[in-house]
Motif scaffolding. Structure first.
Motif, PDB file in Angstrom:
ATOM      1  N   LEU A  47      15.909  20.298   4.056  1.00  0.00           N
ATOM      2  CA  LEU A  47      14.970  21.122   4.821  1.00  0.00           C
ATOM      3  C   LEU A  47      15.514  21.448   6.205  1.00  0.00           C
ATOM      4  CD1 LEU A  47      11.598  19.335   3.902  1.00  0.00           C
ATOM      5  CD2 LEU A  47      12.330  21.618   3.166  1.00  0.00           C
ATOM      6  N   LEU A  48      16.322  20.533   6.752  1.00  0.00           N
ATOM      7  CA  LEU A  48      16.917  20.730   8.070  1.00  0.00           C
ATOM      8  C   LEU A  48      18.188  21.566   8.017  1.00  0.00           C
ATOM      9  CD1 LEU A  48      16.491  17.093   9.454  1.00  0.00           C
ATOM     10  CD2 LEU A  48      15.314  19.135  10.321  1.00  0.00           C
ATOM     11  N   GLY A  49      18.629  21.917   6.816  1.00  0.00           N
ATOM     12  CA  GLY A  49      19.865  22.676   6.681  1.00  0.00           C
ATOM     13  C   GLY A  49      21.103  21.849   6.896  1.00  0.00           C
ATOM     14  N   LYS A  50      20.988  20.517   6.696  1.00  0.00           N
ATOM     15  CA  LYS A  50      22.109  19.609   6.923  1.00  0.00           C
ATOM     16  C   LYS A  50      22.816  19.234   5.630  1.00  0.00           C
ATOM     17  CE  LYS A  50      21.200  19.038  11.372  1.00  0.00           C
ATOM     18  NZ  LYS A  50      22.139  19.475  12.433  1.00  0.00           N
ATOM     19  N   ALA A  51      22.498  19.906   4.549  1.00  0.00           N
ATOM     20  CA  ALA A  51      23.097  19.540   3.263  1.00  0.00           C
ATOM     21  C   ALA A  51      23.651  20.781   2.571  1.00  0.00           C
ATOM     22  CB  ALA A  51      22.056  18.858   2.382  1.00  0.00           C
ATOM     23  N   LYS A  52      24.286  21.650   3.357  1.00  0.00           N
ATOM     24  CA  LYS A  52      24.704  22.956   2.862  1.00  0.00           C
ATOM     25  C   LYS A  52      25.750  22.870   1.754  1.00  0.00           C
ATOM     26  CE  LYS A  52      23.834  25.083   7.373  1.00  0.00           C
ATOM     27  NZ  LYS A  52      24.431  25.759   8.546  1.00  0.00           N
ATOM     28  N   TYR A  53      26.604  21.861   1.826  1.00  0.00           N
ATOM     29  CA  TYR A  53      27.744  21.832   0.910  1.00  0.00           C
ATOM     30  C   TYR A  53      27.551  20.883  -0.264  1.00  0.00           C
ATOM     31  CZ  TYR A  53      29.535  23.953   5.141  1.00  0.00           C
ATOM     32  OH  TYR A  53      29.684  24.756   6.232  1.00  0.00           O
ATOM     33  N   ILE A  54      26.336  20.378  -0.415  1.00  0.00           N
ATOM     34  CA  ILE A  54      26.067  19.427  -1.490  1.00  0.00           C
ATOM     35  C   ILE A  54      24.970  19.982  -2.379  1.00  0.00           C
ATOM     36  CG2 ILE A  54      25.276  17.095  -2.035  1.00  0.00           C
ATOM     37  CD1 ILE A  54      26.525  16.154   0.531  1.00  0.00           C
ATOM     38  N   GLU A  55      25.215  19.945  -3.658  1.00  0.00           N
ATOM     39  CA  GLU A  55      24.226  20.436  -4.606  1.00  0.00           C
ATOM     40  C   GLU A  55      23.078  19.441  -4.729  1.00  0.00           C
ATOM     41  OE1 GLU A  55      23.860  23.221  -6.389  1.00  0.00           O
ATOM     42  OE2 GLU A  55      25.565  24.116  -5.337  1.00  0.00           O
ATOM     43  N   PHE A  56      21.874  19.920  -4.541  1.00  0.00           N
ATOM     44  CA  PHE A  56      20.707  19.069  -4.692  1.00  0.00           C
ATOM     45  C   PHE A  56      19.800  19.627  -5.774  1.00  0.00           C
ATOM     46  CE2 PHE A  56      21.190  17.637  -0.122  1.00  0.00           C
ATOM     47  CZ  PHE A  56      21.622  16.378  -0.492  1.00  0.00           C
ATOM     48  N   ASN A  57      19.149  18.728  -6.440  1.00  0.00           N
ATOM     49  CA  ASN A  57      18.134  19.143  -7.403  1.00  0.00           C
ATOM     50  C   ASN A  57      16.832  19.356  -6.629  1.00  0.00           C
ATOM     51  OD1 ASN A  57      16.370  19.546  -9.472  1.00  0.00           O
ATOM     52  ND2 ASN A  57      16.703  17.586 -10.478  1.00  0.00           N
ATOM     53  N   GLU A  58      16.559  20.614  -6.295  1.00  0.00           N
ATOM     54  CA  GLU A  58      15.395  20.913  -5.464  1.00  0.00           C
ATOM     55  C   GLU A  58      14.082  20.657  -6.184  1.00  0.00           C
ATOM     56  OE1 GLU A  58      15.450  21.399  -2.414  1.00  0.00           O
ATOM     57  OE2 GLU A  58      17.521  21.937  -1.981  1.00  0.00           O
ATOM     58  N   SER A  59      14.162  20.335  -7.478  1.00  0.00           N
ATOM     59  CA  SER A  59      12.928  20.051  -8.206  1.00  0.00           C
ATOM     60  C   SER A  59      12.487  18.603  -8.009  1.00  0.00           C
ATOM     61  CB  SER A  59      13.115  20.325  -9.697  1.00  0.00           C
ATOM     62  OG  SER A  59      14.092  19.469 -10.250  1.00  0.00           O
ATOM     63  N   LYS A  60      13.294  17.819  -7.258  1.00  0.00           N
ATOM     64  CA  LYS A  60      12.914  16.437  -6.962  1.00  0.00           C
ATOM     65  C   LYS A  60      12.777  16.269  -5.453  1.00  0.00           C
ATOM     66  CE  LYS A  60      15.793  12.889  -7.385  1.00  0.00           C
ATOM     67  NZ  LYS A  60      16.588  11.794  -7.997  1.00  0.00           N
ATOM     68  N   ILE A  61      11.614  15.809  -5.035  1.00  0.00           N
ATOM     69  CA  ILE A  61      11.301  15.658  -3.623  1.00  0.00           C
ATOM     70  C   ILE A  61      11.138  14.180  -3.289  1.00  0.00           C
ATOM     71  CG2 ILE A  61       9.651  16.241  -1.807  1.00  0.00           C
ATOM     72  CD1 ILE A  61      11.258  18.627  -2.909  1.00  0.00           C
ATOM     73  N   LEU A  62      11.800  13.741  -2.220  1.00  0.00           N
ATOM     74  CA  LEU A  62      11.712  12.342  -1.781  1.00  0.00           C
ATOM     75  C   LEU A  62      10.737  12.235  -0.617  1.00  0.00           C
ATOM     76  CD1 LEU A  62      15.498  11.320  -1.809  1.00  0.00           C
ATOM     77  CD2 LEU A  62      13.826  11.202  -3.667  1.00  0.00           C
ATOM     78  N   LEU A  63       9.715  11.410  -0.786  1.00  0.00           N
ATOM     79  CA  LEU A  63       8.750  11.137   0.267  1.00  0.00           C
ATOM     80  C   LEU A  63       8.815   9.675   0.657  1.00  0.00           C
ATOM     81  CD1 LEU A  63       5.599  13.020  -1.113  1.00  0.00           C
ATOM     82  CD2 LEU A  63       7.389  13.917   0.387  1.00  0.00           C
ATOM     83  N   PHE A  64       8.608   9.408   1.945  1.00  0.00           N
ATOM     84  CA  PHE A  64       8.576   8.041   2.464  1.00  0.00           C
ATOM     85  C   PHE A  64       7.290   7.843   3.265  1.00  0.00           C
ATOM     86  CE2 PHE A  64      12.947   8.985   1.657  1.00  0.00           C
ATOM     87  CZ  PHE A  64      13.561   7.781   1.333  1.00  0.00           C
ATOM     88  N   GLY A  65       6.868   6.592   3.337  1.00  0.00           N
ATOM     89  CA  GLY A  65       5.682   6.269   4.120  1.00  0.00           C
ATOM     90  C   GLY A  65       5.694   4.804   4.497  1.00  0.00           C
ATOM     91  N   GLY A  66       4.674   4.372   5.212  1.00  0.00           N
ATOM     92  CA  GLY A  66       4.571   2.978   5.593  1.00  0.00           C
ATOM     93  C   GLY A  66       4.368   2.083   4.385  1.00  0.00           C
ATOM     94  N   ALA A  67       4.721   0.804   4.549  1.00  0.00           N
ATOM     95  CA  ALA A  67       4.664  -0.133   3.428  1.00  0.00           C
ATOM     96  C   ALA A  67       3.271  -0.257   2.829  1.00  0.00           C
ATOM     97  CB  ALA A  67       5.170  -1.507   3.878  1.00  0.00           C
ATOM     98  N   ASP A  68       2.235  -0.008   3.624  1.00  0.00           N
ATOM     99  CA  ASP A  68       0.856  -0.154   3.135  1.00  0.00           C
ATOM    100  C   ASP A  68       0.192   1.185   2.843  1.00  0.00           C
ATOM    101  OD1 ASP A  68       0.814   0.663   5.754  1.00  0.00           O
ATOM    102  OD2 ASP A  68      -0.833  -0.639   6.370  1.00  0.00           O
ATOM    103  N   GLU A  69       0.963   2.253   2.835  1.00  0.00           N
ATOM    104  CA  GLU A  69       0.397   3.582   2.581  1.00  0.00           C
ATOM    105  C   GLU A  69       0.604   3.989   1.124  1.00  0.00           C
ATOM    106  OE1 GLU A  69       0.401   6.132   6.644  1.00  0.00           O
ATOM    107  OE2 GLU A  69       2.365   5.898   5.707  1.00  0.00           O
ATOM    108  N   LYS A  70      -0.433   4.519   0.525  1.00  0.00           N
ATOM    109  CA  LYS A  70      -0.369   4.955  -0.869  1.00  0.00           C
ATOM    110  C   LYS A  70      -0.663   6.447  -0.970  1.00  0.00           C
ATOM    111  CE  LYS A  70      -1.899   0.488  -2.721  1.00  0.00           C
ATOM    112  NZ  LYS A  70      -2.920  -0.213  -3.562  1.00  0.00           N
TER     113      LYS A  70
END
Length: 232
Positions: free
Chosen positions: A67-90
């Motif tokens: 999303l930041l445009g920092k992965a221009k030269y690497i192929e990513f599977n845009e159909s998979k999204i990585l989300l992170f949150g706090g240890a107690d967040e669901k």
């Protein structure tokens, strides 16, 4: 829009049901609505989670770098999204069960504090919070080697040649994962990034003892880690 948020804006549950029956609102699961026939993607759901529910769940790792445009030269599977949150967040049930058109992988963690290492991203008519570049690469390293390939992590690190040293310093000082800190510094050194020279390593706890990160790898004595042989 979250039902609880709408109540706070003066729209009672009864009124919401009237709007739903009238064809103005459409349910996307228990407790959440969209405007009828309005296409909404996962970023719109992120806005609701962050702004209306007050959660720290955010796009991170290689998703944030993309999303930041920092992965221009690497192929990513845009159909998979990585989300992170706090240890107690669901993730709420409505979010998990709705089809956003992408596969969502969510990682609740406590290896980094939830109040540092973020940037605002313009998503059109709203903004959301995502990991900044140094936090995102640390999230990649957190998932390695089981969920994230270490060679790919290094390829991502190679492209991060202009990280602000102050941001990196703060994140490293507040990171609770020895593995992440050692890998980060080793890869930054291997990539010969100039910003590394501006860090105060005496303030960063790298722990003691060895860390065997991969089997049958190459041992890096300076950082006490075993990495894939192609990364030596």
């Amino acid at each position: 829009m979250l039902s609880s948020w709408l109540v706070g804006q003066g729209y009672s549950h009864d009124l919401q049901q009237r709007y739903k029956k009238g064809g103005w609102l459409e349910s996307v699961g228990s407790g959440a609505y969209i405007r009828k026939n309005e296409p909404v993607k996962y970023l719109g759901a992120m806005y609701a989670l962050q702004v209306q529910a007050g959660l720290t769940i955010h796009p991170g790792g290689r998703t944030a770098l993309s999303l930041l445009g920092k992965a221009k030269y690497i192929e990513f599977n845009e159909s998979k999204i990585l989300l992170f949150g706090g240890a107690d967040e669901k993730l709420p049930a409505w979010f998990k069960h709705y089809d956003w058109g992408v596969k969502i992988e969510y990682y609740p963690t406590s290896f980094l504090k939830q109040d540092i290492g973020f940037t605002e991203m313009d998503a059109g008519n709203f903004t959301i919070r995502i990991s900044n570049a140094p936090r995102a690469i640390m999230e990649c390293l957190y998932l390695s080697p089981d969920k994230q390939d270490l060679v790919e992590c290094y390829e991502l690190m190679e492209g991060l040649n202009n990280l602000p040293p102050s941001q990196v310093q703060s994140l490293l000082e507040n990171c609770h994962s020895i593995k992440v800190k050692r890998l980060f510094l080793y890869m930054a050194e291997k990539a010969n990034h100039s910003w590394l020279l501006h860090l105060d390593l005496t303030k960063i706890d790298l722990g003691k003892g060895k860390r065997s990160i991969v089997k049958n790898g190459a041992y890096i004595e300076k950082y006490g880690i075993t990495v894939p042989k192609e990364l030596k």
